[in-house]
Write an enzyme that holds these catalytic residues in place. Structure first.
Site, PDB file in Angstrom:
ATOM      1  N   HIS A 143     -19.741   2.641  -0.299  1.00  0.00           N
ATOM      2  CA  HIS A 143     -19.674   4.070  -0.630  1.00  0.00           C
ATOM      3  C   HIS A 143     -21.052   4.665  -0.939  1.00  0.00           C
ATOM      4  O   HIS A 143     -21.466   5.671  -0.350  1.00  0.00           O
ATOM      5  CB  HIS A 143     -18.779   4.304  -1.856  1.00  0.00           C
ATOM      6  CG  HIS A 143     -17.380   3.823  -1.691  1.00  0.00           C
ATOM      7  ND1 HIS A 143     -16.700   3.856  -0.491  1.00  0.00           N
ATOM      8  CD2 HIS A 143     -16.500   3.310  -2.588  1.00  0.00           C
ATOM      9  CE1 HIS A 143     -15.479   3.384  -0.657  1.00  0.00           C
ATOM     10  NE2 HIS A 143     -15.336   3.046  -1.913  1.00  0.00           N
TER      11      HIS A 143
ATOM     12  N   ASP B  74     -14.686   4.606   5.535  1.00  0.00           N
ATOM     13  CA  ASP B  74     -15.191   4.624   4.168  1.00  0.00           C
ATOM     14  C   ASP B  74     -14.866   6.009   3.646  1.00  0.00           C
ATOM     15  O   ASP B  74     -15.472   6.997   4.066  1.00  0.00           O
ATOM     16  CB  ASP B  74     -16.703   4.369   4.142  1.00  0.00           C
ATOM     17  CG  ASP B  74     -17.260   4.270   2.737  1.00  0.00           C
ATOM     18  OD1 ASP B  74     -16.790   5.032   1.864  1.00  0.00           O
ATOM     19  OD2 ASP B  74     -18.154   3.443   2.498  1.00  0.00           O
ATOM     20  N   HIS B  75     -13.875   6.111   2.761  1.00  0.00           N
ATOM     21  CA  HIS B  75     -13.348   7.430   2.434  1.00  0.00           C
ATOM     22  C   HIS B  75     -14.367   8.351   1.766  1.00  0.00           C
ATOM     23  O   HIS B  75     -14.195   9.574   1.776  1.00  0.00           O
ATOM     24  CB  HIS B  75     -12.071   7.324   1.583  1.00  0.00           C
ATOM     25  CG  HIS B  75     -12.289   6.892   0.170  1.00  0.00           C
ATOM     26  ND1 HIS B  75     -12.376   5.576  -0.213  1.00  0.00           N
ATOM     27  CD2 HIS B  75     -12.421   7.620  -0.964  1.00  0.00           C
ATOM     28  CE1 HIS B  75     -12.554   5.510  -1.513  1.00  0.00           C
ATOM     29  NE2 HIS B  75     -12.582   6.731  -1.999  1.00  0.00           N
TER      30      HIS B  75
END
Length: 507
Positions: free
Chosen positions: A251, A188-189
């Site tokens: 996110h 999950d960036h």
């Protein structure tokens, strides 16, 4: 730009990195640029070999032409030379995802390289820049053809990790027999963004903040995601996703858990992830009657289209492009503190931030004095700043709102601040799971969101409120925030830092 290294450089020599989906947008815009960034800054050894694998038949020069415009080169000519070296490390292999022929070809090339380099314990990292529909096919072929039996095998898997609890479990049940949990890195960036990574130190490394990080001092918390654009021709895709599934279940929930978790016993990855899971388990179910949902319509001047103007979207679509939800964490620290998560497309600005609002000071000598706030701006222009009250300079005893401001672009001018994908790929290469999603964490997050998604996507789902493209969202947003203890009073008197000119609105 001067690149300031933080800590010793640890080279991982003779590593094999395979990017599946190498011809796609994600690989072109994120994966390859991140690998180049690591190489440019000395965090990827020249002995590394990178293989792009996809169905498209591309010459290596064609791949370079696609990727090169997306590479960041802050050092000018020096980076041009680095770019040339980087592409010399890359080999492209075309092949199907669901048959063994291409994988067999790839295996022979990898084994030839490892034999020439006299590698006895291979280190292979496989990056899935792929749609979920082919995850399992690729995973099976990796296990059969490319798994390093006497070395290290790691998989980076991109979201979505399913679209609800059932599909997430199916994906996990299919991957579990093939790979151990410590071999899987669910990326999950947002967990690689500088301000998100700083949350743990910011909280637990500063007594004056940590001491007030609780229900006795905090009135409400907002975690906000705002985009100034709509679906821009991708409505057909987004119609099956929606804003909740797109950014909130993953996110923003990751940010929420890091923001609210208890102090881990160490920086060991499992200690951190244990605390995140504890927070998720303490959350009460999302109340479907206590949400605000919206869908963007035309802009007020008519220049921007409504969501349903997209030819790929049905005119009666109930897809949610804006949502505000309230979370209640039933533990000793947070019980009774509303934590508002909100996200939307086609809004007045683009930003991601956490806004912690403290309780009002006791009345008496002060009248209508604004609440203190701590703001952690993840993007754009990363910053941490605190709103506090001060005497107006001069003879007056009047108070005014001012700020303590740590804006990274001005404070850390000579530091290399890596992009999120650079951070996370590096951590995967080192086997550090701290900023990746664990299987039980994923399970609980879907348990929280699936009932709400089922209600919003049922045939009799409520119709979202239409809000103008370019506005702040649905007209009922202010009342929703006020209902959940967010105090809007006094906001007009404060001008936020220049990099965030609209912050005086609080919305």
């Amino acid at each position: 730009m001067t690149s300031v290294k933080q800590g010793p450089v640890k080279f991982e020599k003779d590593t094999i990195i395979v990017v599946f989906g190498a011809s796609g947008d994600l690989a072109k815009k994120k994966t390859f640029p991140a690998l180049f960034g690591l190489y440019r800054e000395g965090y990827l050894d020249r002995s590394t070999r990178i293989f792009g694998y996809a169905r498209s038949h591309l010459e290596k020069e064609e791949l370079k032409e696609r990727v090169s415009p997306h590479l960041s080169k802050p050092h000018g000519a020096e980076d041009d030379a680095k770019e040339q070296e980087f592409f010399e490390m890359i080999t492209y292999v075309a092949g199907a995802y669901d048959t063994s022929e291409g994988y067999n070809k790839l295996r022979k090339i990898i084994e030839r390289y490892e034999a020439d380099a006299e590698i006895t314990e291979p280190h292979r990292l496989f990056y899935f820049a792929l749609p979920p529909s082919v995850f399992l096919s690729v995973a099976k072929e990796i296990k059969k053809e490319l798994y390093a039996e006497h070395g290290i095998t790691r998989l980076i898997v991109e979201k979505p990790f399913g679209r609800d609890l059932k599909t997430a479990r199916e994906l996990q049940n299919n991957l579990a027999p093939l790979f151990k949990e410590d071999e899987i890195f669910r990326i999950d960036h947002y967990l690689g963004k500088e301000l998100v990574k700083n949350l743990t130190l910011l909280r637990f490394g500063n007594t004056f903040l940590n001491a007030a990080w609780n229900k006795e001092n905090v009135q409400s918390v907002q975690i906000s995601f705002k985009e100034p654009f709509g679906t821009e021709g991708r409505g057909g895709y987004f119609d099956n996703i929606g804003i909740i599934r797109d950014v909130m279940q993953n996110h923003l929930l990751q940010i929420l858990t890091l923001f609210t978790m208890e102090r881990p016993v160490s920086f060991d990855p499992e200690s951190i992830r244990d605390e995140k899971v504890k927070v998720l388990k303490a959350m009460s179910a999302i109340d479907p009657n206590d949400i605000l949902i919206g869908q963007y319509g035309k802009s007020e001047d008519g220049s921007k289209p409504a969501y349903t103007d997209d030819d790929t979207v049905t005119k009666d679509s109930k897809c949610v492009t804006f949502a505000a939800l309230c979370f209640n964490i039933q533990n000793e620290r947070w019980d009774g503190v509303p934590i508002i998560m909100r996200a939307g497309k086609a809004l007045n600005e683009g930003k991601v931030e956490i806004r912690l609002q403290y309780k009002a000071v006791p009345s008496g000598v002060f009248k209508d004095i604004p609440n203190n706030e701590l703001v952690i701006r993840v993007q754009p222009d990363a910053a941490v700043y605190m709103k506090f009250n001060s005497k107006t300079p001069g003879l007056s005893n009047a108070t005014q709102v001012t700020d303590l401001d740590l804006t990274y672009s001005s404070r850390y001018k000579n530091y290399w601040i890596p992009e999120a994908y650079e951070v996370l790929i590096r951590e995967a290469l080192l086997g550090d799971h701290s900023n990746f999603v664990r299987d039980d964490e994923l399970e609980i997050s879907w348990q929280l969101f699936t009932p709400l998604l089922e209600k919003l996507e049922a045939d009799d789902a409520p119709k979202p409120e239409i809000y103008p493209y370019g506005s702040r969202g649905p007209k009922n947003l202010k009342s929703y925030l006020a209902k959940h203890k967010f105090n809007l009073e006094g906001s007009h008197s404060y001008t936020w830092p220049v990099s965030s000119p609209d912050d005086n609105s609080k919305l």
